[in-house]
Design a protein around this motif. Structure first.
Motif, short mmCIF file in Angstrom:
data_model
loop_
_atom_site.label_atom_id
_atom_site.label_comp_id
_atom_site.label_asym_id
_atom_site.label_seq_id
_atom_site.Cartn_x
_atom_site.Cartn_y
_atom_site.Cartn_z
N LEU A 1 -6.23 5.22 4.50
CA LEU A 1 -4.78 5.09 4.64
C LEU A 1 -4.08 5.69 3.42
N LYS A 2 -4.56 5.37 2.24
CA LYS A 2 -3.97 5.91 1.01
C LYS A 2 -4.08 7.44 0.98
N ALA A 3 -5.22 7.96 1.43
CA ALA A 3 -5.40 9.41 1.48
C ALA A 3 -4.44 10.04 2.49
N LEU A 4 -4.23 9.38 3.63
CA LEU A 4 -3.29 9.87 4.64
C LEU A 4 -1.87 9.92 4.08
N ILE A 5 -1.48 8.88 3.35
CA ILE A 5 -0.14 8.83 2.75
C ILE A 5 0.03 9.98 1.76
N THR A 6 -0.94 10.13 0.87
CA THR A 6 -0.87 11.18 -0.16
C THR A 6 -0.86 12.56 0.47
N TYR B 1 3.71 6.37 10.35
CA TYR B 1 4.33 7.70 10.45
C TYR B 1 3.82 8.60 9.34
N PHE B 2 3.17 9.69 9.76
CA PHE B 2 2.68 10.71 8.84
C PHE B 2 3.18 12.07 9.32
N ALA B 3 2.97 13.10 8.51
CA ALA B 3 3.39 14.45 8.88
C ALA B 3 2.66 14.93 10.12
N THR B 4 3.39 15.62 10.99
CA THR B 4 2.76 16.26 12.14
C THR B 4 2.43 17.71 11.77
N GLY B 5 1.44 18.26 12.43
CA GLY B 5 1.07 19.65 12.18
C GLY B 5 0.11 19.85 11.03
N HIS C 1 17.84 23.11 14.65
CA HIS C 1 17.91 21.64 14.52
C HIS C 1 17.44 21.26 13.12
N GLU C 2 18.21 20.39 12.46
CA GLU C 2 17.81 19.94 11.14
C GLU C 2 18.20 18.49 10.92
N GLY C 3 17.59 17.89 9.91
CA GLY C 3 17.89 16.50 9.61
C GLY C 3 17.04 16.00 8.47
N ASP C 4 17.13 14.70 8.23
CA ASP C 4 16.37 14.05 7.18
C ASP C 4 15.44 13.03 7.82
N ALA C 5 14.29 12.84 7.20
CA ALA C 5 13.31 11.89 7.70
C ALA C 5 12.52 11.33 6.52
N PRO C 6 11.92 10.16 6.69
CA PRO C 6 11.06 9.66 5.62
C PRO C 6 9.79 10.49 5.51
N LEU C 7 9.25 10.61 4.31
CA LEU C 7 8.00 11.34 4.12
C LEU C 7 6.86 10.63 4.83
N ILE D 1 0.83 -1.21 0.00
CA ILE D 1 0.00 0.00 0.00
C ILE D 1 0.86 1.26 0.00
N PHE D 2 1.86 1.32 0.89
CA PHE D 2 2.72 2.50 0.97
C PHE D 2 3.54 2.69 -0.31
N THR D 3 4.06 1.59 -0.87
CA THR D 3 4.88 1.68 -2.09
C THR D 3 4.03 2.18 -3.25
N GLU D 4 2.87 1.56 -3.43
CA GLU D 4 1.99 1.92 -4.54
C GLU D 4 1.49 3.36 -4.41
N THR D 5 1.08 3.74 -3.21
CA THR D 5 0.48 5.06 -3.00
C THR D 5 1.52 6.18 -3.03
N SER D 6 2.67 5.94 -2.40
CA SER D 6 3.69 6.99 -2.32
C SER D 6 4.49 7.14 -3.61
N GLY D 7 4.66 6.03 -4.33
CA GLY D 7 5.50 6.06 -5.52
C GLY D 7 6.98 5.94 -5.20
N TYR D 8 7.31 5.72 -3.93
CA TYR D 8 8.70 5.61 -3.51
C TYR D 8 9.04 4.17 -3.14
N GLU D 9 10.30 3.83 -3.33
CA GLU D 9 10.81 2.53 -2.92
C GLU D 9 10.97 2.53 -1.40
#
Length: 143
Positions: A122-127, A84-88, A65-71, A35-43
Motif C-alpha cells: 500500500l505504501k509503495a502504491l501511494i508513493t 484512489y491511485f493514478a490511472t494509466g 477537460h481539466e480540473g483538480d484531483a487528489p494525488l 498510512i496515507f498521511t505518513e507515506t504521502s507527506g500530505y495533510e
C-alpha cells in the motif's frame, strides 16, 4: 459546461470518519488515514462528501477537460474501501500483484479491510502514484 462534483472542501476529515457507522470500518479508516498521511507527506482533506484525499494536482486532457484531483485518497464505503491511485500507471498493476485481497477498477482499488492487504505494498502504491502524477502533470507553480 461540466462542473466537477468532487472538489476539495473544508469539511472535517475526523468528523467524517467518526460518522462511519461500522466500528471496524471506522478503525480501518483511521489506520488508512495514518498510512496515507505518513507515506504521502500530505495533510488529509475532504474531497466532496466522502473522499479523503492527500495532495492535489491539476490535470488537462487533450479533449480540453481539466480540473483538480487528489494525488491519492480513500473512501470508507458501505461495501468496502475505495482506494484512489493514478490511472494509466503500468507500475500500479505490478504492485497490485502482491497487494493481497482486492478488486481493481479503472480508477479505484477496492478492499474489504486493512488486514486483507500488505501495508508495505500500500505504501509503495501511494508513493508510486504520487511520483507518476507529478511526472505526468508537473505542478505549474510551487506554492
Amino acid at each position: 459546461m461540466y462542473e466537477l462534483k468532487t472538489k476539495e472542501t473544508d469539511s472535517s476529515v475526523i468528523e467524517f470518519i467518526e460518522s462511519v457507522e461500522n466500528v471496524k470500518k471506522r478503525e480501518d479508516a483511521y489506520k488508512l488515514l495514518d498510512i496515507f498521511t505518513e507515506t504521502s507527506g500530505y495533510e488529509a482533506k475532504m474531497w466532496g462528501a466522502s473522499i479523503i484525499g492527500f495532495g492535489s494536482y491539476h490535470y488537462k486532457y487533450n479533449s480540453g477537460h481539466e480540473g483538480d484531483a487528489p494525488l491519492v485518497g480513500f473512501s470508507p464505503r458501505k461495501a468496502n474501501f475505495s482506494l484512489y491511485f493514478a490511472t494509466g500507471d503500468t507500475e500500479r498493476e505490478e504492485l497490485l500483484k502482491n497487494f493481497g485481497k482486492h478488486k481493481a477498477g479503472k480508477a479505484c482499488v477496492y478492499v474489504n479491510k486493512v488486514n486483507d492487504i500488505d501495508v508495505d505494498v500500500l505504501k509503495a502504491l501511494i508513493t508510486q502514484s504520487i511520483q507518476f502524477l507529478r511526472k505526468t502533470y508537473p505542478p505549474q507553480d510551487e506554492k
